[in-house]
Design a protein around this motif. Structure first.
Motif, mmCIF file in Angstrom:
data_model
loop_
_atom_site.group_PDB
_atom_site.id
_atom_site.type_symbol
_atom_site.label_atom_id
_atom_site.label_comp_id
_atom_site.label_asym_id
_atom_site.label_seq_id
_atom_site.Cartn_x
_atom_site.Cartn_y
_atom_site.Cartn_z
ATOM 1 N N GLU A 32 1.351 4.103 -27.330
ATOM 2 C CA GLU A 32 2.250 3.868 -26.198
ATOM 3 C C GLU A 32 1.617 2.916 -25.188
ATOM 4 O OE1 GLU A 32 4.704 8.120 -26.052
ATOM 5 O OE2 GLU A 32 2.783 7.911 -25.008
ATOM 6 N N ALA A 33 0.291 3.026 -24.997
ATOM 7 C CA ALA A 33 -0.394 2.113 -24.082
ATOM 8 C C ALA A 33 -0.302 0.678 -24.579
ATOM 9 C CB ALA A 33 -1.857 2.541 -23.935
ATOM 10 N N VAL A 34 -0.441 0.489 -25.891
ATOM 11 C CA VAL A 34 -0.312 -0.851 -26.467
ATOM 12 C C VAL A 34 1.121 -1.351 -26.315
ATOM 13 C CG1 VAL A 34 -0.387 -2.176 -28.608
ATOM 14 C CG2 VAL A 34 -2.224 -0.574 -28.071
ATOM 15 N N ALA A 35 2.091 -0.486 -26.570
ATOM 16 C CA ALA A 35 3.493 -0.882 -26.436
ATOM 17 C C ALA A 35 3.806 -1.312 -25.008
ATOM 18 C CB ALA A 35 4.402 0.273 -26.856
ATOM 19 N N ARG A 36 3.237 -0.605 -24.026
ATOM 20 C CA ARG A 36 3.457 -0.990 -22.628
ATOM 21 C C ARG A 36 2.837 -2.352 -22.349
ATOM 22 N NH1 ARG A 36 1.588 2.733 -17.574
ATOM 23 N NH2 ARG A 36 3.518 3.832 -18.085
ATOM 24 N N PHE A 37 1.644 -2.572 -22.873
ATOM 25 C CA PHE A 37 0.984 -3.862 -22.674
ATOM 26 C C PHE A 37 1.790 -4.992 -23.289
ATOM 27 C CE2 PHE A 37 -1.978 -6.989 -24.676
ATOM 28 C CZ PHE A 37 -2.351 -7.654 -23.517
ATOM 29 N N ILE A 38 2.267 -4.799 -24.505
ATOM 30 C CA ILE A 38 3.009 -5.842 -25.209
ATOM 31 C C ILE A 38 4.291 -6.204 -24.458
ATOM 32 C CG2 ILE A 38 4.244 -6.398 -27.352
ATOM 33 C CD1 ILE A 38 1.171 -6.406 -27.538
#
Length: 430
Positions: A32-38
């Motif tokens: 989820e942290a990666v998805a937010r960053f992307i």
């Protein structure tokens, strides 16, 4: 300053760390942290890739575009140094043999030449840590010890050890006049640069300096080499230990050192030492270790070529294979403490717990390295690659920092490797 020693725990900085840690609204999973960053506004979603894996299992905890080939910039150095460290003795120096090829008569005249054989050492007379012995002074003292008072011939620099051009053809012409764009030669001298400008012929610069040094000490040297006789050893110039050269390369992101590392790897693998041959051998080397090579194109050792293409999957595999190599892991700058990462994640819970190589070019920002535990042993591999961004670089970096803090939050780290928020400001051993 010696980068070999890692910082010790500083409990007195605990309160400071807690005050500086940005508050997260809610705990996110690593993915989820990666998805937010992307999904961050103004970032190039199609040219971004992230891969985070656990060690030693290789389990992927967060991933996006892991198979996408992207321009790596200077994280290419991670691969060059990983390759060389597999075939070279890191505790030994690189050497430059020096000979005389004539007889010395009763008046101390050498009827021959001084012959210097370059073997790829990038640190000869370097002005940058680690600094070795001054080669022209070494030669002067060796000639005096041999009773030489004059040299009939000249100074010959043999550069047959490494084949091919010193500069890859794919490097941008605008980079070549600058010190970071200097070539890698069999004989390198004084970082192959003067100030911020590159030197195209370091052997010529060396010959001029040596001639001045010898003439100033009363030893005349001819202008033109003469036909000599059998070579006799005069001395062997030795660099600092190879591991210190490689550590300096990673801490400062030195292109010359990285290019030489690739060429020395190729030479050790039976090649001619040219960049193109070494890149081919490096590709085959990692392919033989079942490293995922699809989409990978290796052109140089430093990452200065925009023709390089690496995937996060490839990078992760190489770094995972090297994660048990304590020396290799120590080459990576510590976040908040060292080298190119000194201002990254400073004062946060990841200060000193992340060790990454950076890669920066126009429109490119990449990171590759490790998450560490309290003993500075790698627990995770971290790969972040962003190409084609047009926003402010500081804006991008801040969101990368935010993502890493979310991925490695206490809630996500079940192994509790972050039992203390901050390891402390580094005191380097002198």
């Amino acid at each position: 300053m010696n980068f070999q020693y890692r910082p010790y725990l500083k409990q007195t900085l605990l309160l400071l760390a807690l005050l500086l840690v940005p508050a997260l609204a809610s705990a996110l999973s690593p993915q989820e942290a990666v998805a937010r960053f992307i999904s961050t506004p103004r970032l190039p979603q199609g040219s971004m890739a992230v891969l985070v894996s656990e060690l030693p299992t290789g389990k992927i905890i967060a991933s996006h575009n892991a198979e996408t080939p992207l321009v790596p910039a200077s994280i290419m150095k991670c691969i060059s140094l990983a390759s060389l460290s597999e075939v070279a003795e890191l505790d030994l120096p690189l050497t430059t043999p020096i000979f005389i090829d004539g007889e010395i008569d009763d008046e101390g005249i050498l009827h021959g030449n001084i012959v210097v054989v370059g073997q790829g050492d990038p640190s000869v007379n370097s002005r940058i840590w680690p600094i070795g012995e001054e080669i022209t002074e070494e030669i002067l003292q060796a000639l005096r010890a041999a009773g030489v008072k004059g040299v009939e011939g000249g100074i010959v620099v043999n550069e047959d050890f490494l084949a091919g051009p010193s500069i890859p053809a794919s490097w941008a012409s605008g980079d070549l006049p600058h010190s970071y764009g200097t070539g890698s030669h069999a004989f390198n001298y004084a970082n192959n640069s003067v100030g911020k400008s590159s030197v195209k012929d370091p052997a010529a610069a060396f010959r001029a300096d040596l001639r001045r040094r010898l003439n100033g000490a009363g030893i005349s040297v001819g202008d033109t080499p003469v036909k000599g006789s059998e070579r006799r050893p005069l001395l062997v110039h030795s660099s600092p230990e190879l591991k210190e050269i490689l550590r300096s390369c990673m801490m400062r992101s030195d292109n010359l050192y990285a290019e030489t590392s690739l060429r020395l790897f190729g030479k050790a693998e039976g090649g001619d030492g040219s960049t193109s041959d070494a890149a081919r051998r490096e590709t085959n080397f990692w392919k033989s270790r079942n490293t995922p090579m699809e989409g990978v194109t290796i052109i140089d050792g430093s990452g200065l070529s925009r023709s390089n293409r690496l995937t996060p999957r490839f990078m992760e595999s190489v770094l995972r294979q090297k994660s048990d190599d304590v020396e290799y892991a120590s080459f990576f700058p510590l976040a908040g403490q060292e080298g190119t990462l000194k201002k990254f994640l400073v004062g946060t819970p990841l200060d000193s717990y992340i060790a990454l190589k950076t890669g920066s070019m126009n429109g490119i920002q990449c990171y590759a390295g490790y998450k560490l535990d309290d003993n500075f042993a790698p627990t995770h591999v971290v790969i972040i690659m962003v190409n084609d961004f047009r926003c402010d670089r500081a804006y991008l970096r801040s969101h990368i920092e935010k993502m890493l803090l979310e991925i490695f939050s206490d809630e996500n780290m079940t192994d509790k490797t972050m039992s203390t928020p901050l390891k402390g400001i580094q005191d380097y051993a002198e």
